[in-house]
Motif scaffolding. Structure first.
Motif, PDB file in Angstrom:
ATOM      1  N   PHE A  93       0.666  -1.015   0.477  1.00  0.00           N
ATOM      2  CA  PHE A  93      -0.190   0.217  -0.112  1.00  0.00           C
ATOM      3  C   PHE A  93       1.088   0.922   0.247  1.00  0.00           C
ATOM      4  O   PHE A  93       0.442   2.273  -0.785  1.00  0.00           O
ATOM      5  CB  PHE A  93      -1.200   0.136   1.220  1.00  0.00           C
ATOM      6  N   ARG A  94       2.043   1.299   0.953  1.00  0.00           N
ATOM      7  CA  ARG A  94       2.565   2.149   0.608  1.00  0.00           C
ATOM      8  C   ARG A  94       3.033   2.480  -0.674  1.00  0.00           C
ATOM      9  O   ARG A  94       3.773   3.114  -1.305  1.00  0.00           O
ATOM     10  CB  ARG A  94       4.240   1.953   1.858  1.00  0.00           C
ATOM     11  N   LEU A  95       4.255   1.234  -1.589  1.00  0.00           N
ATOM     12  CA  LEU A  95       4.161   1.239  -2.802  1.00  0.00           C
ATOM     13  C   LEU A  95       3.290   2.385  -3.881  1.00  0.00           C
ATOM     14  O   LEU A  95       3.214   3.142  -4.927  1.00  0.00           O
ATOM     15  CB  LEU A  95       4.857   0.496  -3.384  1.00  0.00           C
ATOM     16  N   GLN A  96       2.031   1.730  -3.915  1.00  0.00           N
ATOM     17  CA  GLN A  96       1.030   1.976  -4.156  1.00  0.00           C
ATOM     18  C   GLN A  96       1.102   3.679  -3.636  1.00  0.00           C
ATOM     19  O   GLN A  96       0.584   4.392  -5.251  1.00  0.00           O
ATOM     20  CB  GLN A  96      -0.083   1.598  -4.053  1.00  0.00           C
ATOM     21  N   ALA A  97       0.710   4.514  -2.754  1.00  0.00           N
ATOM     22  CA  ALA A  97       0.370   5.589  -2.793  1.00  0.00           C
ATOM     23  C   ALA A  97       1.922   6.392  -3.009  1.00  0.00           C
ATOM     24  O   ALA A  97       1.325   6.825  -3.833  1.00  0.00           O
ATOM     25  CB  ALA A  97       0.716   5.774  -0.945  1.00  0.00           C
ATOM     26  N   ARG A  98       3.493   5.521  -2.960  1.00  0.00           N
ATOM     27  CA  ARG A  98       3.790   6.796  -3.511  1.00  0.00           C
ATOM     28  C   ARG A  98       4.013   6.980  -5.182  1.00  0.00           C
ATOM     29  O   ARG A  98       3.810   8.364  -5.281  1.00  0.00           O
ATOM     30  CB  ARG A  98       5.611   5.659  -3.248  1.00  0.00           C
ATOM     31  N   TYR A  99       3.503   5.522  -5.657  1.00  0.00           N
ATOM     32  CA  TYR A  99       3.811   6.313  -7.155  1.00  0.00           C
ATOM     33  C   TYR A  99       2.682   6.547  -8.160  1.00  0.00           C
ATOM     34  O   TYR A  99       2.218   6.993  -8.012  1.00  0.00           O
ATOM     35  CB  TYR A  99       3.791   4.135  -8.203  1.00  0.00           C
ATOM     36  N   ARG A 100       1.282   6.570  -6.844  1.00  0.00           N
ATOM     37  CA  ARG A 100       0.395   7.130  -7.827  1.00  0.00           C
ATOM     38  C   ARG A 100       0.293   8.914  -7.601  1.00  0.00           C
ATOM     39  O   ARG A 100      -0.328   9.517  -7.983  1.00  0.00           O
ATOM     40  CB  ARG A 100      -1.606   7.355  -6.410  1.00  0.00           C
ATOM     41  N   ARG A 101       1.002   9.279  -6.032  1.00  0.00           N
ATOM     42  CA  ARG A 101       1.864  11.194  -5.811  1.00  0.00           C
ATOM     43  C   ARG A 101       2.549  10.929  -7.217  1.00  0.00           C
ATOM     44  O   ARG A 101       2.402  12.266  -7.143  1.00  0.00           O
ATOM     45  CB  ARG A 101       2.397  10.660  -4.839  1.00  0.00           C
ATOM     46  N   ALA A 102       3.238   9.884  -7.590  1.00  0.00           N
ATOM     47  CA  ALA A 102       4.209   9.836  -8.222  1.00  0.00           C
ATOM     48  C   ALA A 102       3.992  10.569  -9.821  1.00  0.00           C
ATOM     49  O   ALA A 102       4.047  11.986 -10.712  1.00  0.00           O
ATOM     50  CB  ALA A 102       5.644   9.510  -8.661  1.00  0.00           C
ATOM     51  N   VAL A 103       2.853   9.851  -9.674  1.00  0.00           N
ATOM     52  CA  VAL A 103       2.308   9.386 -11.018  1.00  0.00           C
ATOM     53  C   VAL A 103       1.196  10.762 -11.335  1.00  0.00           C
ATOM     54  O   VAL A 103       1.357  11.992 -11.910  1.00  0.00           O
ATOM     55  CB  VAL A 103       0.935   8.586 -11.548  1.00  0.00           C
ATOM     56  N   THR A 122      -7.312   7.317 -19.631  1.00  0.00           N
ATOM     57  CA  THR A 122      -6.704   6.719 -19.822  1.00  0.00           C
ATOM     58  C   THR A 122      -5.174   7.458 -18.490  1.00  0.00           C
ATOM     59  O   THR A 122      -4.557   6.665 -18.208  1.00  0.00           O
ATOM     60  CB  THR A 122      -5.719   6.830 -21.617  1.00  0.00           C
ATOM     61  N   LEU A 123      -5.440   8.440 -18.697  1.00  0.00           N
ATOM     62  CA  LEU A 123      -4.455   9.080 -17.351  1.00  0.00           C
ATOM     63  C   LEU A 123      -4.423   8.506 -15.890  1.00  0.00           C
ATOM     64  O   LEU A 123      -4.003   7.823 -15.329  1.00  0.00           O
ATOM     65  CB  LEU A 123      -4.276  10.806 -17.394  1.00  0.00           C
ATOM     66  N   LEU A 124      -5.412   8.496 -15.585  1.00  0.00           N
ATOM     67  CA  LEU A 124      -7.148   8.129 -14.270  1.00  0.00           C
ATOM     68  C   LEU A 124      -6.510   6.707 -14.169  1.00  0.00           C
ATOM     69  O   LEU A 124      -5.734   6.137 -12.861  1.00  0.00           O
ATOM     70  CB  LEU A 124      -7.957   8.108 -14.924  1.00  0.00           C
ATOM     71  N   SER A 125      -6.493   5.215 -15.655  1.00  0.00           N
ATOM     72  CA  SER A 125      -5.991   4.442 -15.655  1.00  0.00           C
ATOM     73  C   SER A 125      -4.782   4.380 -15.515  1.00  0.00           C
ATOM     74  O   SER A 125      -4.513   3.248 -14.208  1.00  0.00           O
ATOM     75  CB  SER A 125      -6.221   3.718 -16.002  1.00  0.00           C
ATOM     76  N   ASN A 126      -4.195   5.328 -15.585  1.00  0.00           N
ATOM     77  CA  ASN A 126      -2.299   4.878 -15.373  1.00  0.00           C
ATOM     78  C   ASN A 126      -1.665   5.260 -13.492  1.00  0.00           C
ATOM     79  O   ASN A 126      -1.112   4.601 -13.828  1.00  0.00           O
ATOM     80  CB  ASN A 126      -1.497   6.250 -16.412  1.00  0.00           C
ATOM     81  N   ALA A 203     -11.234   4.976 -20.399  1.00  0.00           N
ATOM     82  CA  ALA A 203     -11.047   5.885 -21.113  1.00  0.00           C
ATOM     83  C   ALA A 203     -12.552   6.846 -22.285  1.00  0.00           C
ATOM     84  O   ALA A 203     -13.123   7.911 -22.398  1.00  0.00           O
ATOM     85  CB  ALA A 203     -10.152   5.483 -22.342  1.00  0.00           C
ATOM     86  N   VAL A 204     -12.513   5.411 -22.377  1.00  0.00           N
ATOM     87  CA  VAL A 204     -14.650   5.920 -23.560  1.00  0.00           C
ATOM     88  C   VAL A 204     -15.091   5.855 -22.384  1.00  0.00           C
ATOM     89  O   VAL A 204     -15.947   7.036 -23.359  1.00  0.00           O
ATOM     90  CB  VAL A 204     -14.011   4.225 -24.148  1.00  0.00           C
ATOM     91  N   ALA A 205     -15.352   5.258 -21.030  1.00  0.00           N
ATOM     92  CA  ALA A 205     -16.358   5.186 -19.768  1.00  0.00           C
ATOM     93  C   ALA A 205     -16.282   7.615 -19.774  1.00  0.00           C
ATOM     94  O   ALA A 205     -17.200   7.850 -19.649  1.00  0.00           O
ATOM     95  CB  ALA A 205     -16.213   4.545 -19.012  1.00  0.00           C
ATOM     96  N   HIS A 206     -15.067   7.811 -19.255  1.00  0.00           N
ATOM     97  CA  HIS A 206     -14.581   9.491 -19.259  1.00  0.00           C
ATOM     98  C   HIS A 206     -15.714  10.076 -20.066  1.00  0.00           C
ATOM     99  O   HIS A 206     -15.580  10.803 -19.211  1.00  0.00           O
ATOM    100  CB  HIS A 206     -13.186   9.024 -18.440  1.00  0.00           C
TER     101      HIS A 206
END
Length: 582
Positions: A93-103, A122-126, A203-206
């Protein structure tokens, strides 16, 4: 794929080494305790249960000691499981939080030109599913590493017990690894395709939700549903393909340890009859193979998720390594009053397109208002973006008080110039939150002052909770003109020394627009203003007018002088005026 996946895991371990050690130590202790437990069970069977059947009596003291040992091992196993899951879960969970912030930080640092090439979905998916996928194997990783420690320990114990039975383990464990490798190779393209389709569906949904008003007013609901259904069906098929392969792999992984157990019992019975091993040793080895099935599955979980992890990681890295940054210097803008904005022989074109601006040169004198006037597509919005450095020119320079924008520190530029764009963006927050944006020094008095300058204080004062009123997503509870005035107040609250208005008052009536521009001109501190203008009344308020045609500055002067000397300017301005009167 295995090598790429291991590199992702290595990066994760280097990022959170302490948590990985906690999880791995807990898992390793758990594995060694399994081995110890199997030999306690074997001891009980060989030295207590079998003699009890032979003698018809049970040695209570020995049985109590064994029970105490088993309870102690169970307690230690509980503690090791806790350490393993705490380390693995916290690490993931720390890695996910770290990279979500980085992205997200990377998104905010990249220029608009980069964002224009990538769908919002697509950016939301990233930032969401791709980051999550990249670190899915982290949860079972410490367990898998601990299992490897357990396997080596088990092999050592097996060879110490009986080399013939140890050969069963020698045959079984490589088979498990080979099966995992074969599974990884076949799963990789399926997981990559599924991850891509997740982004496509997002992307299509958004796009459909964001354009809900257009979809409904044009009666395209059924068509949009069908379009969405095509991508959803492809994602479904991709996930079914993943599930089918996993449906073959999982039973094989579950059955191999059971086959190993049967082989141990068959061969062990023969070894028992020859006197090579005892009943206690046979039971210990058979029990060990039985309990190895679940821990060994952890290796399969890691290997099985590596293709998805690599797909997600590479999509995340594509964002983090994206080029297009606008490098900043370390210089500030001298002084504290209004600044001079200077365009010097500026040329600009969008990627792969024709020239948008050609040899553009003009000046916004400090403390004055300059209007940009030109037909649609003449480059006015591009000039507004260049003025606050959302983009850099191909050649030429843009400077504030003689300092070129690339030489300025990012904070210095943000504190000096403010852009109010054509399309106002309002956050799903209160009026106060939208204007202050949690910036230091912006009190409620400053917010109300900015609202008065933007001619927004009256309608905000009439809202149910005034500054505390929630305006809804994108300001849906407000009219277009109210949203424009809020975004203008947001810019003014920061006391900019240069204010760039890119047709930022188009949704308000001319009287309100004139009042806004008049209030800005009369500010005690003074602000230089560059305004993209269409209305004659707005243009007339400017000290200077820059007339653009097809990306070139045709003429510069007062409104009256250009009306006399430039027929094209006169036709354009009167055309807007006639259109407003119709």
């Amino acid at each position: 794929m295995l090598g790429r996946g291991l590199r992702v895991l290595g990066q994760a371990i280097r990022t959170e080494p302490r948590l990985f050690v906690i999880g791995t130590v807990g898992s390793s202790v758990f594995g060694l305790l399994i081995i110890a437990n199997s030999y306690v069970i074997g001891f009980v069977t060989g030295h207590i249960v079998v003699p009890a059947f032979a003698d018809g009596s049970v040695r209570t003291g020995s049985l109590a000691l064994v029970v105490a040992i088993l309870l102690g091992i169970s307690g230690l196993r509980v503690a090791s499981i806790f350490g393993r899951r705490l380390g693995a879960g916290y690490m993931q969970f720390r890695l996910q939080a770290r990279y979500r912030r980085a992205v997200t930080r990377r998104y905010l640092s990249l220029p608009p030109s980069w964002h224009q090439k990538h769908a919002t979905g697509t950016l939301l998916s990233n930032a969401n599913s791709d980051v999550e996928a990249a670190f899915v194997p982290i949860a079972p990783l410490p367990f898998a590493v601990g299992t490897i420690v357990m396997i080596f320990g088990a092999m050592a114990v097996l060879f110490a017990t009986d080399w013939v039975l140890a050969l069963v383990g020698v045959a079984l464990f490589p088979t498990l690894f080979a099966l995992n490798l074969a599974y990884s190779r076949r799963m990789s393209p399926r997981q990559i395709h599924a991850q891509r389709m997740r982004a496509k569906v997002s992307a299509v949904a958004h796009e459909s939700f964001d354009g809900a008003l257009v979809v409904k007013t044009m009666g395209r609901e059924a068509d949009e549903s069908r379009r969405f259904g095509v991508f959803v069906s492809e994602l479904r098929d991709a996930l079914i393909s993943v599930g089918r392969l996993r449906g073959v792999f999982d039973p094989l992984m579950d059955s191999l340890p059971s086959v190993g157990t049967l082989a141990v019992l068959v061969i062990g019975t023969w070894r028992l009859q020859t006197g090579a091993i005892s009943v206690a040793e046979l039971v210990s080895v058979a029990f060990l193979f039985t309990v190895l099935a679940f821990p060994v599955r952890a290796i399969g979980w890691v290997v099985g998720e590596l293709p998805r992890s690599v797909a997600g990681w590479e999509r995340v890295q594509a964002v983090l390594s994206a080029e297009g940054d606008l490098p900043y210097g370390a210089v500030g803008v001298p002084g504290s009053g209004p600044v001079e904005l200077r365009f010097e022989q500026v040329n600009y074109r969008y990627a792969g397109g024709p020239p948008v601006l050609t040899d553009v040169t003009f000046t916004v004198p400090a403390g004055q208002t300059v209007a940009l006037v030109g037909a649609t597509g003449s480059g006015k919005s591009t000039i507004a973006s260049l003025a606050v450095r959302l983009v850099d020119p191909e050649s030429g320079s843009v400077a504030l008080d003689g300092v070129k924008l690339p030489d300025l520190a990012g904070s210095a530029l943000a504190g000096t110039a403010a852009l109010v764009p054509q399309i106002p963006f309002v956050f799903d927050d209160t009026v106060r939150g939208n204007i202050s944006l949690d910036r230091d020094g912006i009190t409620d008095d400053a917010v109300w002052h900015a609202l008065r300058l933007a001619q927004a204080d009256r309608f905000v004062g009439g809202l149910p909770a005034k500054l505390d009123t929630e305006v809804g997503e994108r300001g849906t509870s407000l009219s277009g003109g109210q949203r424009q005035r809020l975004t203008l107040a947001r810019a003014l609250a920061g006391h900019p020394r240069l204010l760039v208005l890119d047709d930022a008052t188009s949704a308000v009536d001319p009287r309100v627009e004139a009042a806004i521009l008049g209030a800005l001109r009369d500010r005690d501190s003074g602000t230089s203003i560059l305004v993209v203008a269409y209305r004659r009344a707005t243009i007339a308020l400017a000290d200077l007018v820059v007339y653009l045609h097809q990306g070139r500055v045709v003429a510069t002067g007062t409104h009256l002088s250009l009306m006399d000397s430039q027929p094209g300017y006169r036709d354009l301005v009167t055309a807007y005026e006639k259109a407003e009167q119709q």
